[in-house]
Design a protein around this motif. Structure first.
Motif, PDB file in Angstrom:
ATOM      1  N   PHE A 200      -2.895  10.568  -6.818  1.00  0.00           N
ATOM      2  CA  PHE A 200      -2.232  10.211  -5.557  1.00  0.00           C
ATOM      3  C   PHE A 200      -1.952  11.553  -4.879  1.00  0.00           C
ATOM      4  O   PHE A 200      -1.625  12.557  -5.509  1.00  0.00           O
ATOM      5  CB  PHE A 200      -0.909   9.348  -5.782  1.00  0.00           C
ATOM      6  N   ASN A 201      -1.850  11.485  -3.513  1.00  0.00           N
ATOM      7  CA  ASN A 201      -1.452  12.760  -2.773  1.00  0.00           C
ATOM      8  C   ASN A 201      -0.141  12.294  -2.108  1.00  0.00           C
ATOM      9  O   ASN A 201      -0.202  11.696  -0.953  1.00  0.00           O
ATOM     10  CB  ASN A 201      -2.608  12.883  -1.666  1.00  0.00           C
TER      11      ASN A 201
ATOM     12  N   MET B 164       0.916  -1.287   0.022  1.00  0.00           N
ATOM     13  CA  MET B 164       0.006   0.058   0.107  1.00  0.00           C
ATOM     14  C   MET B 164       0.880   1.215  -0.131  1.00  0.00           C
ATOM     15  O   MET B 164       0.312   2.450   0.058  1.00  0.00           O
ATOM     16  CB  MET B 164      -0.870  -0.045   1.389  1.00  0.00           C
ATOM     17  N   THR B 165       2.135   1.217  -0.144  1.00  0.00           N
ATOM     18  CA  THR B 165       2.989   2.228   0.024  1.00  0.00           C
ATOM     19  C   THR B 165       4.018   2.470  -1.130  1.00  0.00           C
ATOM     20  O   THR B 165       4.861   1.313  -1.350  1.00  0.00           O
ATOM     21  CB  THR B 165       3.760   2.413   1.259  1.00  0.00           C
TER      22      THR B 165
ATOM     23  N   ASN C  75       0.898   7.001   0.005  1.00  0.00           N
ATOM     24  CA  ASN C  75      -0.002   5.735   0.467  1.00  0.00           C
ATOM     25  C   ASN C  75      -1.064   5.661  -0.782  1.00  0.00           C
ATOM     26  O   ASN C  75      -2.009   6.303  -1.242  1.00  0.00           O
ATOM     27  CB  ASN C  75      -0.738   6.155   1.580  1.00  0.00           C
ATOM     28  N   VAL C  76      -1.046   4.349  -1.119  1.00  0.00           N
ATOM     29  CA  VAL C  76      -2.104   3.840  -2.259  1.00  0.00           C
ATOM     30  C   VAL C  76      -3.323   3.448  -1.781  1.00  0.00           C
ATOM     31  O   VAL C  76      -3.159   2.294  -0.971  1.00  0.00           O
ATOM     32  CB  VAL C  76      -1.405   2.752  -3.270  1.00  0.00           C
ATOM     33  N   PRO C  77      -4.421   4.229  -1.875  1.00  0.00           N
ATOM     34  CA  PRO C  77      -5.789   3.957  -1.244  1.00  0.00           C
ATOM     35  C   PRO C  77      -6.192   2.534  -1.707  1.00  0.00           C
ATOM     36  O   PRO C  77      -5.960   2.378  -2.900  1.00  0.00           O
ATOM     37  CB  PRO C  77      -6.768   5.032  -1.424  1.00  0.00           C
ATOM     38  N   PRO C  78      -6.928   1.495  -1.102  1.00  0.00           N
ATOM     39  CA  PRO C  78      -7.598   0.400  -1.574  1.00  0.00           C
ATOM     40  C   PRO C  78      -8.505   0.718  -2.752  1.00  0.00           C
ATOM     41  O   PRO C  78      -9.317   1.776  -2.615  1.00  0.00           O
ATOM     42  CB  PRO C  78      -8.087  -0.336  -0.601  1.00  0.00           C
TER      43      PRO C  78
ATOM     44  N   THR D 202     -12.172   0.872  -4.729  1.00  0.00           N
ATOM     45  CA  THR D 202     -13.571   0.293  -4.350  1.00  0.00           C
ATOM     46  C   THR D 202     -14.012  -0.568  -5.762  1.00  0.00           C
ATOM     47  O   THR D 202     -13.185  -0.629  -6.712  1.00  0.00           O
ATOM     48  CB  THR D 202     -14.375   1.684  -4.615  1.00  0.00           C
TER      49      THR D 202
END
Length: 184
Positions: free
Chosen positions: A92-93, A66-67, A104-107, A109
């Motif tokens: 990405f932020n 996730m990173t 940080n890579v969000p999961p 949906t």
């Protein structure tokens, strides 16, 4: 005459192989849930006045699923890397800790997974169209040759067989990518 035939077959095979290579590259840019350095592959950084790929000015690692961590070779590039990530509009932020840039890579949906699967399907279809165009060009070139009907039929069957093989490979690549995207 033999050289022309060999050239047509070889150039057709090369063109179809290139369609597969292009598809693999497109698939590597489609995010599949877990972090990967390829996700920031399109990011360009202003490096002393010229646009440079991120991979040429920093080490890109994925310590976990996730990173993404980006460690620039020169500390002064941290702001430029953050700006490049924002400009690339990849969703990405970035955050920086003074030493490196962390993403940080969000999961994904379920809806986003479906969208990505549709995108992958569209890329696969584009590749199939490219392979079929290569087949059409080869068939036209074969028809233009001054050869016997039997040899012409045989060459056309060879080209069709090559086409079928490449279409099957494209389908297999898509199935693998779709499974990768839809797996939570």
């Amino acid at each position: 005459m033999e050289d022309e035939i060999e050239f047509i077959i070889d150039s057709t095979k090369e063109a179809m192989d290139n369609a597969l290579v292009h598809l693999k590259k497109k698939f590597s840019n489609i995010r599949a849930g877990k972090a990967s350095p390829a996700m920031v592959g399109s990011v360009m950084v202003d490096y002393y006045g010229s646009q440079t790929p991120l991979s040429q000015v920093a080490n890109i690692n994925t310590p976990d699923g996730m990173t993404i961590t980006i460690a620039p070779w020169e500390k002064g590039l941290i702001q430029e890397i953050e700006k490049g990530i924002h400009l690339a509009n990849i969703g990405f932020n970035p955050m920086n800790n003074g030493e490196s840039v962390i993403i940080n890579v969000p999961p994904l949906t379920e809806e986003r997974r479906r969208e990505l699967a549709k995108t992958a399907k569209a890329e696969a279809e584009d590749s199939k169209v490219g392979v079929r165009n290569d087949r059409k060009n080869a068939m036209n070139s074969i028809k233009d040759l001054d050869i016997s009907e039997d040899l012409q039929k045989s060459l056309e069957e060879d080209v069709q067989e090559m086409t079928n093989k490449h279409i099957k490979l494209i389908d297999e690549l898509f199935v693998v990518k779709e499974k990768e995207i839809m797996t939570v």
